[in-house]
Write a protein that holds these residues in place. Sequence first.
Motif, PDB file in Angstrom:
ATOM      1  N   GLY A 156       0.956  -1.052  -0.253  1.00 15.36           N
ATOM      2  CA  GLY A 156       0.185  -0.733   0.124  1.00 15.36           C
ATOM      3  C   GLY A 156       0.316   0.770   0.062  1.00 15.36           C
ATOM      4  O   GLY A 156       0.775   2.553  -0.211  1.00 15.36           O
ATOM      5  N   ARG A 157       2.546   1.205   0.337  1.00 19.58           N
ATOM      6  CA  ARG A 157       3.413   2.789  -0.486  1.00 19.58           C
ATOM      7  C   ARG A 157       3.369   2.954  -1.427  1.00 19.58           C
ATOM      8  O   ARG A 157       3.586   2.144  -2.204  1.00 19.58           O
ATOM      9  N   GLY A 158       2.854   4.193  -1.645  1.00 19.09           N
ATOM     10  CA  GLY A 158       2.944   4.549  -2.970  1.00 19.09           C
ATOM     11  C   GLY A 158       2.194   4.219  -3.721  1.00 19.09           C
ATOM     12  O   GLY A 158       2.131   4.870  -4.860  1.00 19.09           O
ATOM     13  N   MET A 159       1.084   4.085  -3.361  1.00 25.40           N
ATOM     14  CA  MET A 159      -0.198   4.260  -3.956  1.00 25.40           C
ATOM     15  C   MET A 159      -1.232   5.473  -4.321  1.00 25.40           C
ATOM     16  O   MET A 159      -1.821   5.455  -2.256  1.00 25.40           O
ATOM     17  N   ARG A 160      -1.928   5.417  -4.975  1.00 20.52           N
ATOM     18  CA  ARG A 160      -2.626   6.617  -4.682  1.00 20.52           C
ATOM     19  C   ARG A 160      -4.299   5.929  -5.845  1.00 20.52           C
ATOM     20  O   ARG A 160      -2.998   5.598  -7.868  1.00 20.52           O
ATOM     21  N   VAL A 161      -5.008   6.266  -6.112  1.00 17.96           N
ATOM     22  CA  VAL A 161      -5.710   5.905  -6.649  1.00 17.96           C
ATOM     23  C   VAL A 161      -5.817   8.287  -7.374  1.00 17.96           C
ATOM     24  O   VAL A 161      -6.310   8.797  -6.589  1.00 17.96           O
ATOM     25  N   ALA A 174       2.927  12.482  -4.304  1.00 19.56           N
ATOM     26  CA  ALA A 174       3.285  11.789  -3.094  1.00 19.56           C
ATOM     27  C   ALA A 174       3.613  10.637  -2.733  1.00 19.56           C
ATOM     28  O   ALA A 174       4.274   9.744  -1.562  1.00 19.56           O
ATOM     29  N   ALA A 175       3.363   9.526  -4.479  1.00 20.23           N
ATOM     30  CA  ALA A 175       3.122   8.806  -4.019  1.00 20.23           C
ATOM     31  C   ALA A 175       5.410   8.754  -3.934  1.00 20.23           C
ATOM     32  O   ALA A 175       5.211   7.423  -3.622  1.00 20.23           O
ATOM     33  N   ARG A 176       5.625   8.870  -4.454  1.00 22.54           N
ATOM     34  CA  ARG A 176       7.187   9.353  -4.755  1.00 22.54           C
ATOM     35  C   ARG A 176       7.797   8.575  -2.783  1.00 22.54           C
ATOM     36  O   ARG A 176       8.633   8.067  -2.899  1.00 22.54           O
ATOM     37  N   ARG A 177       7.149  10.314  -2.633  1.00 23.54           N
ATOM     38  CA  ARG A 177       7.537  10.372  -1.134  1.00 23.54           C
ATOM     39  C   ARG A 177       7.913   9.683  -0.839  1.00 23.54           C
ATOM     40  O   ARG A 177       8.605   8.763   0.582  1.00 23.54           O
ATOM     41  N   GLU A 178       6.124   8.611   0.025  1.00 17.25           N
ATOM     42  CA  GLU A 178       6.129   7.559  -0.050  1.00 17.25           C
ATOM     43  C   GLU A 178       6.899   6.303   0.215  1.00 17.25           C
ATOM     44  O   GLU A 178       7.761   5.077   0.421  1.00 17.25           O
ATOM     45  N   GLY A 184      13.570   3.154  -0.376  1.00 18.98           N
ATOM     46  CA  GLY A 184      14.450   3.654  -1.053  1.00 18.98           C
ATOM     47  C   GLY A 184      13.949   4.199  -2.177  1.00 18.98           C
ATOM     48  O   GLY A 184      15.652   4.005  -2.623  1.00 18.98           O
ATOM     49  N   ASP A 185      13.128   4.026  -3.005  1.00  9.96           N
ATOM     50  CA  ASP A 185      13.892   4.215  -4.442  1.00  9.96           C
ATOM     51  C   ASP A 185      11.889   4.698  -4.985  1.00  9.96           C
ATOM     52  O   ASP A 185      10.837   4.917  -4.404  1.00  9.96           O
ATOM     53  N   PRO A 186      11.978   6.166  -5.003  1.00  9.87           N
ATOM     54  CA  PRO A 186      11.413   6.971  -5.199  1.00  9.87           C
ATOM     55  C   PRO A 186      10.360   6.516  -6.975  1.00  9.87           C
ATOM     56  O   PRO A 186       9.048   6.754  -7.053  1.00  9.87           O
ATOM     57  N   THR A 187      10.788   5.068  -7.652  1.00 14.42           N
ATOM     58  CA  THR A 187       9.688   5.489  -8.728  1.00 14.42           C
ATOM     59  C   THR A 187       8.851   4.446  -8.726  1.00 14.42           C
ATOM     60  O   THR A 187       8.612   3.752  -7.884  1.00 14.42           O
ATOM     61  N   VAL A 188       7.558   5.536  -9.416  1.00 15.38           N
ATOM     62  CA  VAL A 188       6.381   4.503  -9.608  1.00 15.38           C
ATOM     63  C   VAL A 188       6.276   4.628 -10.653  1.00 15.38           C
ATOM     64  O   VAL A 188       6.919   5.026 -12.183  1.00 15.38           O
ATOM     65  N   PHE A 189       4.840   4.293 -11.341  1.00 17.48           N
ATOM     66  CA  PHE A 189       3.954   4.552 -11.946  1.00 17.48           C
ATOM     67  C   PHE A 189       2.607   4.131 -12.533  1.00 17.48           C
ATOM     68  O   PHE A 189       1.912   3.922 -11.233  1.00 17.48           O
ATOM     69  N   CYS A 190       1.932   4.186 -13.814  1.00 18.39           N
ATOM     70  CA  CYS A 190       0.141   4.328 -13.570  1.00 18.39           C
ATOM     71  C   CYS A 190      -0.469   3.038 -14.492  1.00 18.39           C
ATOM     72  O   CYS A 190       0.597   2.610 -15.183  1.00 18.39           O
TER      73      CYS A 190
END
Length: 666
Positions: A156-161, A174-178, A184-190
């Motif tokens: 659930g960390r780094g997850m946003r709807v 916000a997801a990157r910060r979480e 220790g890795d800010p990479t996110v995707f959709c």
Amino acid sequence: MITTVLVANRGEIARRVFATCRRMGLGTVAVYSDADAAAPHVAEADAAVRLPGNTPAQTYLRGELIIEAALAAGADAIHPGYGFLSENAEFAKAVLAAGLVWIGPPVEAIEQMGSKVASKKMMDAAGVPVLAELDPAEVTEAQLPVLIKASAGGGGRGMRVVRALADLESQIEAARREAESAFGDPTVFCERYLETGRHIEVQVLADTHGAIWAVGERECSIQRRHQKVVEEAPSPLVERTDGMRARLFEAARLAAGAIGYTGAGTVEFLADEAGEFFFLEMNTRLQVEHPVTECTTGLDLVRLQLEIAAGGELPAEPPAMHGHSIEVRLYAEDPAHDWQPQSGTVHRIDIPLVATEFDLLDRPGVRLDSGVVDGSVVGVHYDPMLAKVISYGETRGEAARLLAAALQRARIHGLVTNRDLLVRVLRHPAFLAGETDTAFFDTHGLATLAAPLAAEADEALSIVAAALADAAANRAAARVGGGLPSGWRNLPAQPQRKSYESRTSGVHEVDYRFGRNGVEVAGHEGLTVLAAAPDSVVLAVPGERGAVRRQFGIARYGDLVCVDSPLGPVSVRRLPRFSDPADHVASGSLLAPMPGSVIRLGAEVGSRVEQGQPILWLEAMKMEHTIAAPAAGVLSALNVTVGQQVDIGVVLAVVDPDNAVENQEN
């Protein structure tokens, strides 16, 4: 040959691995942060090494410190647990480079599955159905809603709807910060967000000799904030869908074989009611919910991890599944108030019907895997999960019934938890019918599911018991006349009053009077007190068909009073007879709902704010929490700065509402 295992983790997973190590005759080493110095996993290890600091970034995410700890304590193997560095390929590589055994999959497999972006492309190429990745810069209105996910981890960390394009950029940040804080890795995707669906996963095990097992599936559809709350094996959907299990197992084995996987892992899918499914991710580690697979297969998955790491060989076929197992995650959080995490002391945790801890169940019963014991302190730096409570039954109905009964009768004192919600879920007709999807809380109403187990009248009765027990405790502590009834007079007099505050129903005042014919309690005509001691009260409660005997257990911790009975648990705060004016706070004050660290400010003193506008953001337990204006008005005070640590109840800011300003002008 493995002789001593260091667990690069904390809490219940460290205790779980230690339990298997002890059964195998292996030595154990713990690591601990300063905040965890008194934690149970530290006391249970043969040796423990301090990691200076409190936050994950200072401690459990410092791979070099963990390897140094293993070498210093004489460990020859490292088990990563889950979370933290469990899916960090660089850490696994460093463990091996230090001459230690890595109890996990090959580095290459972690690298390939560690990026959810790359892993989806690989699974797509291998023929496994996937949900397509979306470029955040190219998301359109037609593709909404979308789900932002952390590439390097889960839970659930780094997850946003995101449901509006205007919110996309801020939610990605916000997801990157979480993600950075947790992994220790800010990479996110959709990816496209499916409002409803079934979260189905397959446990795989593979050895270095070519065997790949699909051990069994689990369903983990009931979630909050994209984190699992209830897990079970087998899946009700798979059980009733012809051919689905065979297709799931084939896809899972295909995924494991495509990357040369060894050890324990989990392939996760999102399924619809027709039995079609899409690959979500592969977790290259043991899962939190692994006990339900253990209970339905008879396998000790940690033991198998250790044996595979030591070069052991799996039999040709895994054992067949049998019976049904359900696990719930007991969290220190308040579901009725936006799942706010709680911190403080666990004064008591006692789960009845527990047949074993951290071990297999071979008959119907309850298993407990807990990270806390009586007196443990839950801080703000880590996940608020207290324990996993697991049941096993011959049928799904029996497993649900056993688990609900154990939770309702549990004595959990000191912190607000999600226990009442869990019991209501387990007894809900839709759950019992196997109608569980990811929208369960939205469909059936979180407010209803999070309601206290004790009905309004039962709560009032429990508070009467608390007042009578307090009176008995006062008499027991009296130096003079302790044997006399509390407030006793020769002539009729005014009743005594005790006041309590409930988080859910407000202030309760109990007026009672001891007379020649017993105790009279205002508003409870016909109630008979059969016994009243400091820790136990027995009442005969009148009813249309006669009186029913009810027994209540009472425990006190300062002004906190906990009342346990089959009617449901009740916790209240005993109020002083006279209030201190210094305790009053100004109207419009924003109080810290939990201890945490201020990470951002959203307004300045003197600025106008609208209702719901973010004033500041707190980080607690690896999640971000928004503190918003309760009403439109002017921000008249801002008492914190970025980086400041705050305690629960501290006044963070004050908003003067528009109506208050108008009244002052008039």
